[in-house]
Write an enzyme that holds these catalytic residues in place. Structure first.
Site, PDB file in Angstrom:
ATOM      1  N   TYR A 147       0.844  -1.197   0.000  1.00  0.00           N
ATOM      2  CA  TYR A 147       0.000   0.000   0.000  1.00  0.00           C
ATOM      3  C   TYR A 147       0.885   1.255   0.000  1.00  0.00           C
ATOM      4  O   TYR A 147       0.656   2.198  -0.763  1.00  0.00           O
ATOM      5  CB  TYR A 147      -0.903  -0.049   1.235  1.00  0.00           C
ATOM      6  CG  TYR A 147      -1.726   1.194   1.492  1.00  0.00           C
ATOM      7  CD1 TYR A 147      -2.879   1.449   0.748  1.00  0.00           C
ATOM      8  CD2 TYR A 147      -1.361   2.103   2.480  1.00  0.00           C
ATOM      9  CE1 TYR A 147      -3.647   2.582   0.995  1.00  0.00           C
ATOM     10  CE2 TYR A 147      -2.119   3.232   2.732  1.00  0.00           C
ATOM     11  CZ  TYR A 147      -3.261   3.469   1.983  1.00  0.00           C
ATOM     12  OH  TYR A 147      -4.013   4.593   2.227  1.00  0.00           O
ATOM     13  N   ALA A 148       1.930   1.255   0.840  1.00  0.00           N
ATOM     14  CA  ALA A 148       2.853   2.402   0.901  1.00  0.00           C
ATOM     15  C   ALA A 148       3.533   2.612  -0.445  1.00  0.00           C
ATOM     16  O   ALA A 148       3.723   3.758  -0.886  1.00  0.00           O
ATOM     17  CB  ALA A 148       3.901   2.178   1.999  1.00  0.00           C
ATOM     18  N   ALA A 149       3.876   1.511  -1.117  1.00  0.00           N
ATOM     19  CA  ALA A 149       4.518   1.626  -2.438  1.00  0.00           C
ATOM     20  C   ALA A 149       3.576   2.305  -3.424  1.00  0.00           C
ATOM     21  O   ALA A 149       3.999   3.145  -4.237  1.00  0.00           O
ATOM     22  CB  ALA A 149       4.920   0.243  -2.951  1.00  0.00           C
ATOM     23  N   LYS A 151       1.269   4.473  -2.759  1.00  0.00           N
ATOM     24  CA  LYS A 151       1.126   5.895  -2.424  1.00  0.00           C
ATOM     25  C   LYS A 151       2.395   6.671  -2.780  1.00  0.00           C
ATOM     26  O   LYS A 151       2.333   7.809  -3.219  1.00  0.00           O
ATOM     27  CB  LYS A 151       0.780   6.049  -0.935  1.00  0.00           C
ATOM     28  CG  LYS A 151      -0.591   5.469  -0.575  1.00  0.00           C
ATOM     29  CD  LYS A 151      -1.687   6.093  -1.410  1.00  0.00           C
ATOM     30  CE  LYS A 151      -3.078   5.662  -1.014  1.00  0.00           C
ATOM     31  NZ  LYS A 151      -4.130   6.306  -1.817  1.00  0.00           N
TER      32      LYS A 151
HETATM   33  N1  LIG Z   1      -8.211   5.589   6.191  1.00  0.00           N
HETATM   34  C1  LIG Z   1      -6.948   5.921   6.381  1.00  0.00           C
HETATM   35  O1  LIG Z   1      -6.363   5.671   7.447  1.00  0.00           O
HETATM   36  C2  LIG Z   1      -6.198   6.675   5.320  1.00  0.00           C
HETATM   37  C3  LIG Z   1      -4.975   7.265   5.648  1.00  0.00           C
HETATM   38  C4  LIG Z   1      -4.255   7.948   4.691  1.00  0.00           C
HETATM   39  C5  LIG Z   1      -4.747   8.018   3.392  1.00  0.00           C
HETATM   40  N2  LIG Z   1      -5.923   7.424   3.092  1.00  0.00           N
HETATM   41  C6  LIG Z   1      -6.372   7.527   1.706  1.00  0.00           C
HETATM   42  O2  LIG Z   1      -7.555   8.306   1.690  1.00  0.00           O
HETATM   43  C7  LIG Z   1      -8.349   7.890   0.562  1.00  0.00           C
HETATM   44  C8  LIG Z   1      -9.750   7.568   1.034  1.00  0.00           C
HETATM   45  O3  LIG Z   1      -9.658   6.494   1.955  1.00  0.00           O
HETATM   46  P1  LIG Z   1     -10.830   6.153   2.966  1.00  0.00           P
HETATM   47  O4  LIG Z   1     -10.201   5.844   4.257  1.00  0.00           O
HETATM   48  O5  LIG Z   1     -11.898   7.163   2.880  1.00  0.00           O
HETATM   49  O6  LIG Z   1     -11.329   4.763   2.322  1.00  0.00           O
HETATM   50  P2  LIG Z   1     -12.760   4.057   2.312  1.00  0.00           P
HETATM   51  O7  LIG Z   1     -13.599   4.529   3.435  1.00  0.00           O
HETATM   52  O8  LIG Z   1     -12.484   2.606   2.157  1.00  0.00           O
HETATM   53  O9  LIG Z   1     -13.400   4.629   0.943  1.00  0.00           O
HETATM   54  C9  LIG Z   1     -12.797   4.329  -0.300  1.00  0.00           C
HETATM   55  C10 LIG Z   1     -13.689   4.861  -1.413  1.00  0.00           C
HETATM   56  O10 LIG Z   1     -13.105   4.478  -2.663  1.00  0.00           O
HETATM   57  C11 LIG Z   1     -14.055   3.684  -3.412  1.00  0.00           C
HETATM   58  N3  LIG Z   1     -13.344   2.698  -4.200  1.00  0.00           N
HETATM   59  C12 LIG Z   1     -12.503   1.729  -3.750  1.00  0.00           C
HETATM   60  N4  LIG Z   1     -12.096   0.969  -4.775  1.00  0.00           N
HETATM   61  C13 LIG Z   1     -12.668   1.499  -5.900  1.00  0.00           C
HETATM   62  C14 LIG Z   1     -12.626   1.145  -7.265  1.00  0.00           C
HETATM   63  N5  LIG Z   1     -11.927   0.085  -7.715  1.00  0.00           N
HETATM   64  N6  LIG Z   1     -13.337   1.897  -8.143  1.00  0.00           N
HETATM   65  C15 LIG Z   1     -14.077   2.953  -7.720  1.00  0.00           C
HETATM   66  N7  LIG Z   1     -14.157   3.327  -6.434  1.00  0.00           N
HETATM   67  C16 LIG Z   1     -13.459   2.594  -5.536  1.00  0.00           C
HETATM   68  C17 LIG Z   1     -14.961   3.086  -2.344  1.00  0.00           C
HETATM   69  O11 LIG Z   1     -16.237   2.715  -2.832  1.00  0.00           O
HETATM   70  P3  LIG Z   1     -16.582   1.225  -3.368  1.00  0.00           P
HETATM   71  O12 LIG Z   1     -15.946   0.263  -2.432  1.00  0.00           O
HETATM   72  O13 LIG Z   1     -18.061   1.176  -3.436  1.00  0.00           O
HETATM   73  O14 LIG Z   1     -15.975   1.167  -4.739  1.00  0.00           O
HETATM   74  C18 LIG Z   1     -15.090   4.273  -1.388  1.00  0.00           C
HETATM   75  O15 LIG Z   1     -16.009   5.221  -1.911  1.00  0.00           O
HETATM   76  C19 LIG Z   1      -7.610   6.714  -0.069  1.00  0.00           C
HETATM   77  O16 LIG Z   1      -6.825   7.167  -1.137  1.00  0.00           O
HETATM   78  C20 LIG Z   1      -6.734   6.214   1.059  1.00  0.00           C
HETATM   79  O17 LIG Z   1      -5.614   5.523   0.583  1.00  0.00           O
HETATM   80  C21 LIG Z   1      -6.671   6.777   4.006  1.00  0.00           C
END
Ligand SMILES: NC(=O)c1ccc[n+]([C@@H]2O[C@H](COP(=O)([O-])OP(=O)(O)OC[C@H]3O[C@@H](n4cnc5c(N)ncnc54)[C@H](OP(=O)(O)O)[C@@H]3O)[C@@H](O)[C@H]2O)c1
Length: 237
Positions: A147-149, A151
């Site tokens: 995952y880190a890779a 990002k």
């Molecule tokens: N949560 C953390 O701790 C954290 C920390 C740092 C950065 N981030 C980053 O912040 C961003 C949002 O993360 P989050 O925590 O809000 O995640 P989340 O709650 O799991 O939401 C992810 C969103 O992306 C959609 N998604 C996933 N795979 C998809 C695909 N193949 N096609 C279209 N839509 C897709 C999901 O909807 P569906 O599943 O319905 O497709 C959902 O709307 C990500 O880039 C994540 O890497 C998160």
């Protein structure tokens, strides 16, 4: 335009950008009841569809409908991502493939399609691309190496694209949140959450709402001279 707006950070961004007066378009694979309610409450200002970010034809079709409805895209946020947690030695091929396909290939294709439309539209308004990275790209975290890779790849992508699109007036930045309490991080053991909270200066994990201000800045006039940056929003992790 925000990828992955059905829940978590993407949903918080959809809410915020609607509240600031933007027209918003988003998509995810399965949608959500809260997003449907928001679309009903903002009829005509929120376009939400269901498809996979790895499907470039679906993205292209959606962009055409956005152009019909809203005219053009000013800001695009590559937010959709997946995470499979686990030590590398036990990580399966399909888990690696899915993280690379969604977080890297999907994000790049999504941004490419948005940028094509931005470049075709008359210049003038402030335009930007924001990719959602993570502090783990720089800090590292056990169990999140793949995952880190993905990002870290996005951060390199953003820096080069900023140089490529700067002369065309399109800014490109990355945002790097710390750990957020969303579905994506829900598999983290309680012990690890407590450890992360302890070593965070503000003493807690983030909420999606903690991140929207930074995206507001990067996609707004105040951020008009910021490009090629990775903006960390991690509570002092
Ligand atoms: N949560 C953390 O701790 C954290 C920390 C740092 C950065 N981030 C980053 O912040 C961003 C949002 O993360 P989050 O925590 O809000 O995640 P989340 O709650 O799991 O939401 C992810 C969103 O992306 C959609 N998604 C996933 N795979 C998809 C695909 N193949 N096609 C279209 N839509 C897709 C999901 O909807 P569906 O599943 O319905 O497709 C959902 O709307 C990500 O880039 C994540 O890497 C998160």
């Amino acid at each position: 335009m925000i990828s992955g707006g059905s829940r978590g950070l993407g949903f918080a961004l959809v809410q915020h950008l609607l509240a600031r007066g933007d027209n918003v378009a988003t998509f995810s694979r399965s949608g959500s009841a809260v997003l449907d309610s928001l679309a009903a409450a903002h009829a005509g200002r929120l376009l939400a569809e269901k498809f996979d970010v790895t499907d470039s034809r679906a993205i292209g079709g959606f962009l055409g409908r956005i152009a019909d409805r809203f005219g053009r895209i000013d800001h695009c946020v590559a937010n959709a991502a997946v995470a499979h947690e686990g030590v590398l030695a036990t990580t399966r091929d399909d888990e690696i493939d899915s993280m690379l396909a969604v977080n890297v290939r999907g994000a790049i294709i999504f941004v490419r399609e948005c940028v094509r439309q931005m470049l075709a539209a008359p210049a003038g308004s402030d335009r930007s691309v924001t990719v959602v990275s993570s502090v783990v790209a720089e800090n590292g975290s056990p169990g999140l190496s793949v995952y880190a890779a993905t990002k870290a790849a996005l951060e390199g992508f953003a820096r080069s694209l900023a140089r490529e699109l700067g002369p065309r007036g399109i800014r490109v930045n990355a945002i790097a949140p710390g750990f957020l309490e969303t579905d994506l991080s829900s598999t983290l053991p309680a012990e690890q959450r407590a450890r992360i909270a302890r070593r965070t200066a503000l003493g807690r994990l983030g909420q999606p709402e903690d991140i929207v201000g930074a995206v507001d800045f990067l996609t707004g006039k105040a951020g008009g001279f910021s490009t090629g940056q990775v903006l960390k929003v991690d509570g002092g992790g």
